[in-house]
Design an enzyme around this catalytic site. Structure first.
Site, mmCIF file in Angstrom:
data_model
loop_
_atom_site.group_PDB
_atom_site.id
_atom_site.type_symbol
_atom_site.label_atom_id
_atom_site.label_comp_id
_atom_site.label_asym_id
_atom_site.label_seq_id
_atom_site.Cartn_x
_atom_site.Cartn_y
_atom_site.Cartn_z
ATOM 1 N N GLU A 179 77.008 170.822 -45.436
ATOM 2 C CA GLU A 179 77.502 170.422 -44.110
ATOM 3 C C GLU A 179 78.174 171.629 -43.449
ATOM 4 O OE1 GLU A 179 79.753 166.769 -44.079
ATOM 5 O OE2 GLU A 179 79.468 166.527 -41.915
ATOM 6 N N ASP A 231 84.329 168.364 -50.736
ATOM 7 C CA ASP A 231 84.949 167.291 -49.944
ATOM 8 C C ASP A 231 85.723 166.292 -50.813
ATOM 9 O OD1 ASP A 231 84.172 168.035 -47.356
ATOM 10 O OD2 ASP A 231 82.241 167.009 -47.519
ATOM 11 N N HIS A 266 78.148 172.413 -50.796
ATOM 12 C CA HIS A 266 77.767 171.354 -49.843
ATOM 13 C C HIS A 266 77.299 172.033 -48.567
ATOM 14 C CE1 HIS A 266 77.955 167.803 -47.402
ATOM 15 N NE2 HIS A 266 79.210 167.859 -47.052
ATOM 16 N N TYR A 285 90.955 159.552 -45.561
ATOM 17 C CA TYR A 285 89.721 160.290 -45.836
ATOM 18 C C TYR A 285 88.795 159.452 -46.723
ATOM 19 C CZ TYR A 285 86.953 164.510 -46.767
ATOM 20 O OH TYR A 285 85.951 165.447 -46.846
ATOM 21 N N HIS A 332 83.408 165.293 -37.257
ATOM 22 C CA HIS A 332 82.155 164.535 -37.159
ATOM 23 C C HIS A 332 81.984 164.078 -35.707
ATOM 24 C CE1 HIS A 332 82.016 163.374 -41.730
ATOM 25 N NE2 HIS A 332 81.501 164.573 -41.499
ATOM 26 N N ASP A 392 80.699 172.423 -41.766
ATOM 27 C CA ASP A 392 82.113 172.820 -41.856
ATOM 28 C C ASP A 392 82.344 173.727 -43.065
ATOM 29 O OD1 ASP A 392 81.465 170.343 -43.113
ATOM 30 O OD2 ASP A 392 83.581 169.912 -43.437
ATOM 31 N N HIS A 427 79.894 163.453 -50.412
ATOM 32 C CA HIS A 427 79.415 162.308 -49.660
ATOM 33 C C HIS A 427 78.030 162.534 -49.047
ATOM 34 C CE1 HIS A 427 80.367 163.828 -45.411
ATOM 35 N NE2 HIS A 427 80.609 164.815 -46.235
ATOM 36 N N HIS A 442 89.086 170.654 -48.090
ATOM 37 C CA HIS A 442 89.917 170.289 -46.932
ATOM 38 C C HIS A 442 91.302 169.914 -47.443
ATOM 39 C CE1 HIS A 442 86.491 169.998 -44.201
ATOM 40 N NE2 HIS A 442 85.896 169.143 -45.006
HETATM 41 FE FE1 FEO Z 1 80.888 166.888 -45.841
HETATM 42 FE FE2 FEO Z 1 83.690 168.747 -45.277
HETATM 43 O O1 FEO Z 1 81.901 168.287 -45.119
#
Ligand code: FEO
Length: 395
Positions: A81, A166, A79, A194, A23, A83, A147, A227
């Site tokens: 995002e 996530d 998701h 996290y 981030h 990544d 999230h 992750h």
């Molecule tokens: Fe909300 Fe691992 O991205």
């Protein structure tokens, strides 16, 4: 290279040993991380998520070494995002019509980021299913604000795998992938870091979603996160931990946070710590100089604490910028059910304590009396006030 998860399900992500921040620079990474994507090869071939854009070429080459890309029937985007979605543009350049399954907010997020309204989007909601052959199906579960608004999880029947994205993840590189291989101290420390730094603001929604998922009574053998480790040994343990963490979590810990110009405020911090230890030997007391402490590790310490004390000298009618930055982050993370106390030294104007009190009240803390406000260098009687403050924090 792909790695076996179970039966016809393989991991095909990126172990990112070198990653040190996330981030932007907002999240520090201590032990590497991973972006976990998954390939399911039943009668239908399904790709669940991808990796961050810098790794997209490597990811697509890996995929090509395992399968003909044209054999991918469905892409699940849990998701948007980047990544997890960063390799989509390169992938869809090769297989442009492949159906993408995601939430309604997922479509908005993908179009907003990649500017491809022509991709073959298929919107799914909680309870929708996708048949993948061999008697197996995928069930989608929306996870809004776990999230991002677009987040969802995907459950695979028969193999009983929850692809949670996530949720339940950690930034932790584990080459062997599974939780039973991982260093347990680092694993649980990183899982909590996290949660504290990313999910804590949404704890009310987390608690509700956990109840909903548990209420579905789906057997879960594996939680395949996006992750860090894949939970296969006692996979429900992390779900129970989330349920605990989502409910105003606290341990018997008090953390003292401060910065100091010429050590007067530091003396107060140390005096408060000594008093706490003397009054309550069972309480874990930690002292953090915020200018010298990783802010994300510090937020994890606050997450674990039942109370905090925050100190800053007054400088130019304000508090030190190191402390101000931490207070801003503390407010973002929406801690609840914790007490706070304030302290600080000053030379001539002395607004520091008032500013600290206001910021901590705004951030949702119950700020106790007394405070310690010292002109110049503390004397014996100032240090005695540390006992009164400690008594109040321990109540
Ligand atoms: Fe909300 Fe691992 O991205």
């Amino acid at each position: 290279m792909k790695k076996l998860i179970k039966n016809n399900v393989h991991w095909i992500g990126k172990i990112d040993w070198e990653l040190t921040e996330f981030h932007g620079s907002d999240f520090s990474i201590n032990h590497g991380s991973s972006q976990n994507a998954y390939l399911i090869q039943e009668e239908k071939t399904v790709l669940i998520d991808t990796v961050w854009e810098p790794h997209s070429n490597e990811f697509i080459e890996n995929l090509k070494s395992e399968i003909d890309l044209k054999k991918i029937d469905y892409i699940i985007v849990n998701h948007g995002e980047i990544d997890h979605s960063g390799a989509l543009p390169a992938l869809l350049a090769e297989i442009p019509d492949t159906p993408i399954y995601c939430t309604k907010n997922g479509v908005k997020s993908l179009i907003g980021q990649f500017h491809h309204p022509e991709w073959n989007y298929n919107v799914v909601k909680t309870g929708d299913t996708l048949d993948i052959g061999n008697g197996k199906k995928l069930i989608f579960v929306e996870m809004p604000m776990l999230h991002w608004p677009d987040s969802m999880a995907t459950y695979m029947t028969e193999d009983n795998i929850l692809f949670s994205n996530d949720a339940f993840g950690q930034h932790f590189a584990v080459g062997e992938l599974f939780n039973d291989y991982a260093d347990q101290c680092i694993l649980w420390e990183q899982a909590m870091k996290y949660y504290a730094n990313i999910l804590n603001p949404f704890s009310t929604l987390v608690a509700r979603k956990i109840d909903e998922v548990v209420g579905l009574n789906l057997p879960i053998d594996i939680i395949a996160t996006s992750h860090g480790v894949i939970w296969r040994e006692d996979p429900l343990k992390i779900i129970h931990k989330y349920a605990e963490w989502a409910k105003e979590y606290k341990e018997d810990q008090i953390t003292i946070l401060y910065d100091s110009m010429w050590n007067s405020t530091q003396k107060l911090a140390h005096a408060i710590a000594s008093e706490l230890q003397e009054l309550s030997p069972a309480t874990r007391v930690k002292v953090l100089n915020v200018a010298k402490t990783d802010k994300n590790d510090g937020m994890t310490e606050i997450f674990r604490s039942r109370a905090i004390a925050v100190g800053s000298p007054t400088i130019s009618n304000e508090i030190m910028n190191s402390v101000a930055g931490w207070l801003h982050f503390i407010k973002d993370l929406k801690f609840r059910g914790k007490k706070a106390a304030v302290f600080g030294a000053y030379g001539w104007s002395g607004e520091g304590n008032k500013i600290l009190r206001g910021a901590l009240t705004d951030a949702g803390f119950e700020v106790v009396e007394p405070e310690i406000k010292v002109n110049w260098n503390p004397e014996e009687e100032d240090l005695l006030k540390a006992r009164e403050l400690a008594v109040e924090l321990l109540k």
